[in-house]
Design an enzyme around this catalytic site. Structure first.
Site, PDB file in Angstrom:
ATOM      1  N   GLY A 157     -94.088  58.502  57.712  1.00 39.78           N
ATOM      2  CA  GLY A 157     -94.842  58.365  56.613  1.00 39.78           C
ATOM      3  C   GLY A 157     -94.489  57.299  55.541  1.00 39.78           C
ATOM      4  O   GLY A 157     -95.189  56.980  55.018  1.00 39.78           O
ATOM      5  N   THR A 158     -93.286  57.277  55.434  1.00 39.25           N
ATOM      6  CA  THR A 158     -92.529  56.365  54.319  1.00 39.25           C
ATOM      7  C   THR A 158     -93.069  54.916  54.848  1.00 39.25           C
ATOM      8  O   THR A 158     -93.601  54.121  53.824  1.00 39.25           O
ATOM      9  CB  THR A 158     -90.908  56.034  54.517  1.00 39.25           C
ATOM     10  OG1 THR A 158     -90.595  57.718  54.171  1.00 39.25           O
ATOM     11  CG2 THR A 158     -90.294  55.199  53.546  1.00 39.25           C
TER      12      THR A 158
ATOM     13  N   SER B 114     -97.648  61.734  58.260  1.00 36.87           N
ATOM     14  CA  SER B 114     -96.492  61.904  59.194  1.00 36.87           C
ATOM     15  C   SER B 114     -96.478  62.962  60.217  1.00 36.87           C
ATOM     16  O   SER B 114     -96.786  64.233  59.694  1.00 36.87           O
ATOM     17  CB  SER B 114     -95.309  61.797  58.298  1.00 36.87           C
ATOM     18  OG  SER B 114     -94.092  61.847  58.876  1.00 36.87           O
ATOM     19  N   ALA B 115     -96.067  62.783  61.168  1.00 34.65           N
ATOM     20  CA  ALA B 115     -96.261  63.742  62.251  1.00 34.65           C
ATOM     21  C   ALA B 115     -95.034  64.917  62.097  1.00 34.65           C
ATOM     22  O   ALA B 115     -95.350  66.105  62.430  1.00 34.65           O
ATOM     23  CB  ALA B 115     -96.158  63.281  63.837  1.00 34.65           C
ATOM     24  N   HIS B 116     -93.875  64.655  61.672  1.00 35.50           N
ATOM     25  CA  HIS B 116     -92.931  65.693  61.471  1.00 35.50           C
ATOM     26  C   HIS B 116     -93.519  66.545  60.373  1.00 35.50           C
ATOM     27  O   HIS B 116     -92.581  67.841  60.189  1.00 35.50           O
ATOM     28  CB  HIS B 116     -91.707  65.184  61.514  1.00 35.50           C
ATOM     29  CG  HIS B 116     -91.200  64.711  60.074  1.00 35.50           C
ATOM     30  ND1 HIS B 116     -90.423  65.436  59.188  1.00 35.50           N
ATOM     31  CD2 HIS B 116     -91.341  63.547  59.499  1.00 35.50           C
ATOM     32  CE1 HIS B 116     -90.055  64.760  58.143  1.00 35.50           C
ATOM     33  NE2 HIS B 116     -90.726  63.581  58.378  1.00 35.50           N
TER      34      HIS B 116
ATOM     35  N   GLN C  32     -98.219  65.613  53.101  1.00 35.06           N
ATOM     36  CA  GLN C  32     -97.980  66.959  52.750  1.00 35.06           C
ATOM     37  C   GLN C  32     -99.345  67.654  53.014  1.00 35.06           C
ATOM     38  O   GLN C  32     -99.522  68.924  53.352  1.00 35.06           O
ATOM     39  CB  GLN C  32     -97.464  67.539  51.593  1.00 35.06           C
ATOM     40  CG  GLN C  32     -96.012  67.051  51.321  1.00 35.06           C
ATOM     41  CD  GLN C  32     -95.194  68.178  52.284  1.00 35.06           C
ATOM     42  OE1 GLN C  32     -95.528  68.999  52.924  1.00 35.06           O
ATOM     43  NE2 GLN C  32     -93.937  67.510  52.407  1.00 35.06           N
TER      44      GLN C  32
ATOM     45  N   CYS D  89     -84.923  64.375  49.694  1.00 33.16           N
ATOM     46  CA  CYS D  89     -84.409  63.105  49.316  1.00 33.16           C
ATOM     47  C   CYS D  89     -83.469  63.084  48.053  1.00 33.16           C
ATOM     48  O   CYS D  89     -82.873  62.176  48.058  1.00 33.16           O
ATOM     49  CB  CYS D  89     -85.666  62.027  49.254  1.00 33.16           C
ATOM     50  SG  CYS D  89     -86.740  62.263  50.376  1.00 33.16           S
TER      51      CYS D  89
ATOM     52  N   THR E  78     -93.715  47.459  70.044  1.00 35.06           N
ATOM     53  CA  THR E  78     -93.919  48.417  71.173  1.00 35.06           C
ATOM     54  C   THR E  78     -94.255  49.626  70.732  1.00 35.06           C
ATOM     55  O   THR E  78     -93.296  50.507  70.274  1.00 35.06           O
ATOM     56  CB  THR E  78     -92.946  48.181  72.391  1.00 35.06           C
ATOM     57  OG1 THR E  78     -92.836  46.774  72.924  1.00 35.06           O
ATOM     58  CG2 THR E  78     -93.495  49.184  73.635  1.00 35.06           C
TER      59      THR E  78
ATOM     60  N   ASN F 184     -95.544  67.078  47.228  1.00 35.15           N
ATOM     61  CA  ASN F 184     -94.487  68.112  48.286  1.00 35.15           C
ATOM     62  C   ASN F 184     -93.607  68.862  47.393  1.00 35.15           C
ATOM     63  O   ASN F 184     -93.125  69.983  48.123  1.00 35.15           O
ATOM     64  CB  ASN F 184     -93.636  66.780  48.815  1.00 35.15           C
ATOM     65  CG  ASN F 184     -93.258  65.696  47.977  1.00 35.15           C
ATOM     66  OD1 ASN F 184     -93.927  64.983  47.385  1.00 35.15           O
ATOM     67  ND2 ASN F 184     -91.818  65.611  48.089  1.00 35.15           N
TER      68      ASN F 184
HETATM   69  C1  PLP Z   1     -92.242  63.560  53.886  1.00 35.14           C
HETATM   70  C2  PLP Z   1     -93.242  62.980  52.903  1.00 35.14           C
HETATM   71  C3  PLP Z   1     -93.038  61.477  53.052  1.00 35.14           C
HETATM   72  C4  PLP Z   1     -92.182  60.726  53.986  1.00 35.14           C
HETATM   73  O1  PLP Z   1     -92.612  60.997  55.128  1.00 35.14           O
HETATM   74  P1  PLP Z   1     -91.385  60.563  56.511  1.00 35.14           P
HETATM   75  O2  PLP Z   1     -92.160  60.516  57.855  1.00 35.14           O
HETATM   76  O3  PLP Z   1     -90.438  61.732  56.356  1.00 35.14           O
HETATM   77  O4  PLP Z   1     -91.052  59.153  56.125  1.00 35.14           O
HETATM   78  C5  PLP Z   1     -94.091  60.764  52.168  1.00 35.14           C
HETATM   79  N1  PLP Z   1     -94.868  61.415  51.342  1.00 35.14           N
HETATM   80  C6  PLP Z   1     -94.773  62.951  51.373  1.00 35.14           C
HETATM   81  C7  PLP Z   1     -95.619  63.300  50.279  1.00 35.14           C
HETATM   82  C8  PLP Z   1     -93.922  63.476  51.988  1.00 35.14           C
HETATM   83  O5  PLP Z   1     -93.718  64.826  51.861  1.00 35.14           O
END
Ligand code: PLP
Length: 389
Positions: free
Chosen positions: A72-73, A200-202, A180, A326, A238, A152
């Site tokens: 996501g970053t 972001s997948a996680h 989020q 963070c 890749t 978040n």
């Molecule tokens: C977790 C988060 C990110 C970063 O995503 P990552 O995949 O962990 O780098 C960015 N923005 C928000 C609002 C988040 O909650």
């Protein structure tokens, strides 16, 4: 001891179905999606199917509007730096908010050193961006507005449709960090009218290290990473095939479960909130009471430090956090709570409970049993609490 994980805004467990979907690509299906032979073609098919699932989660018109990134970053970096670069001849002014994730704020700080002008919009007590300030801060040099869809730390949902109509009227590109919000709120990029959107997948029961940026067709953006022709020349390297397959499955499941999961989480979250209100005095709900993510409850326990509450809950098997993963470890008050106008005492004592679909009512009952004595004990030791008495 019971283990209760209430830190889903930091990350989520990988769903067993997602893991199953990933395993073939870590074992037998090892082809490079760019290869033209059969090994490659099978991997390519998995990547494109996942792209369609992620596109569907946000109702993108065309799956090719989704570019996979390493997180996501990275998606946030790509969006903001990519537009700043591509439009540098048009202008050098970006508008964002004070409560963005550091993946947005620190990109803006970086660009400021290179001469970009950045406006950080204030928010109200509930964390909602000031629309009048937004309108006032637009100039003919403004090239990008980047406002998160949902925060978040406190879960506040921003008026992104209203912001989108302002951006559209002025011909300014709009990016939203929906890391989020995706999977927790219904999102329709065509209806909102957003140009770029990060995921972001996680955060949605997928694997770590895979994200995506939605780039509306026709938007000119400079790549962050140069190299081969992957992702239609927008993100070289890749592809993380297993991660992408997992993201696709996670997006599919999130979309399928959303209408059932959302009320379930709201119910559980509000049960936790009611229980805390009943058992503990002098607390404050942070974030908008209504316009808030279904799973997020951010509470300030007056006269205390969030960190000591977290450590004591950890000893009881309960995982929660202060504002964001963070900033934990630094004892600075959360930039989000400060921007919302909380005084230092309230900002220090904040704890974020972020629920997930595996949480049960019994988990919440357990938290409601162990939390009150912790708060009681810590307050008895708190100089601030004694002073007040
Ligand atoms: C977790 C988060 C990110 C970063 O995503 P990552 O995949 O962990 O780098 C960015 N923005 C928000 C609002 C988040 O909650």
């Amino acid at each position: 001891m019971r283990k209760v994980y209430l830190d889903h805004n930091a990350t989520t467990p990988v769903s067993p179905i997602v893991l199953e979907a990933m395993l073939p690509y870590l074992k037998d299906i090892y082809g490079n999606p760019s290869s033209i032979h059969e090994f490659g073609r099978i991997a390519r098919k998995a990547v494109e199917e996942a792209r369609a699932e992620v596109a569907s989660l946000i109702n993108a018109k065309d799956a090719q509007e989704i570019v996979f990134t390493g997180s996501g970053t990275e998606a946030d970096n790509f969006a903001i730096k990519g537009i700043a670069h591509a439009l540098k001849n048009k202008g050098n002014h970006i508008i964002t908010s004070c409560i963005e994730h550091h993946a947005v704020l620190n990109v803006c700080k970086f660009l400021e050193k290179e001469g970009t002008r950045v406006t950080y919009l204030p928010v109200d007590n509930n964390g909602i961006v000031d629309i009048n300030e937004l309108k006032k801060s637009i100039t003919d040099k403004t090239i990008l507005i980047s406002i998160m869809l949902a925060n978040n730390e406190v879960g506040t949902i921003e008026p992104i449709e209203e912001i989108a109509s302002i951006a559209k009227e002025k011909g300014i590109i709009l990016h939203t960090d929906a890391v989020q919000a995706a999977g927790k709120l219904p999102i329709d990029v065509q209806k909102i009218g957003v140009d770029l959107l990060s995921m972001s997948a996680h955060k949605i029961y997928g694997p770590k290290g895979i994200g995506a940026l939605y780039i509306k067709k026709g938007i000119k953006i400079t790549p962050l990473i140069s190299g081969g022709h992957h992702e239609r020349n927008r993100r070289a390297g890749t592809e993380n095939v297993a991660g992408i397959a997992g993201f696709g499955k996670a997006a599919y499941l999130a979309e399928k479960e959303l209408s059932r999961e959302s009320p379930y989480l709201v119910g559980l979250r509000d049960y936790l909130h009611e229980g805390i209100k009943k058992k503990i005095q002098e607390i404050r709900l942070n974030g908008d009471p209504k316009k808030r993510l279904p799973n997020t409850l951010n509470i300030s326990f007056k006269y205390l430090e969030g960190e000591s509450i977290i450590l004591n809950l950890d000893l009881e098997g309960v995982a929660v956090s202060t504002g964001s993963a963070c900033t934990s470890g630094s004892l600075e008050p959360s930039h989000v709570l400060v921007a919302m106008g909380l005084d230092a005492v309230d900002a220090q004592g904040s704890v974020r409970f972020s629920l997930g679909h595996d949480n049960k009512k019994e988990d919440i009952d357990y938290v409601l049993e162990v939390l009150p004595p912790i708060i009681d004990r810590l307050r008895k030791m708190s100089p601030l609490y004694k002073e007040k008495k």
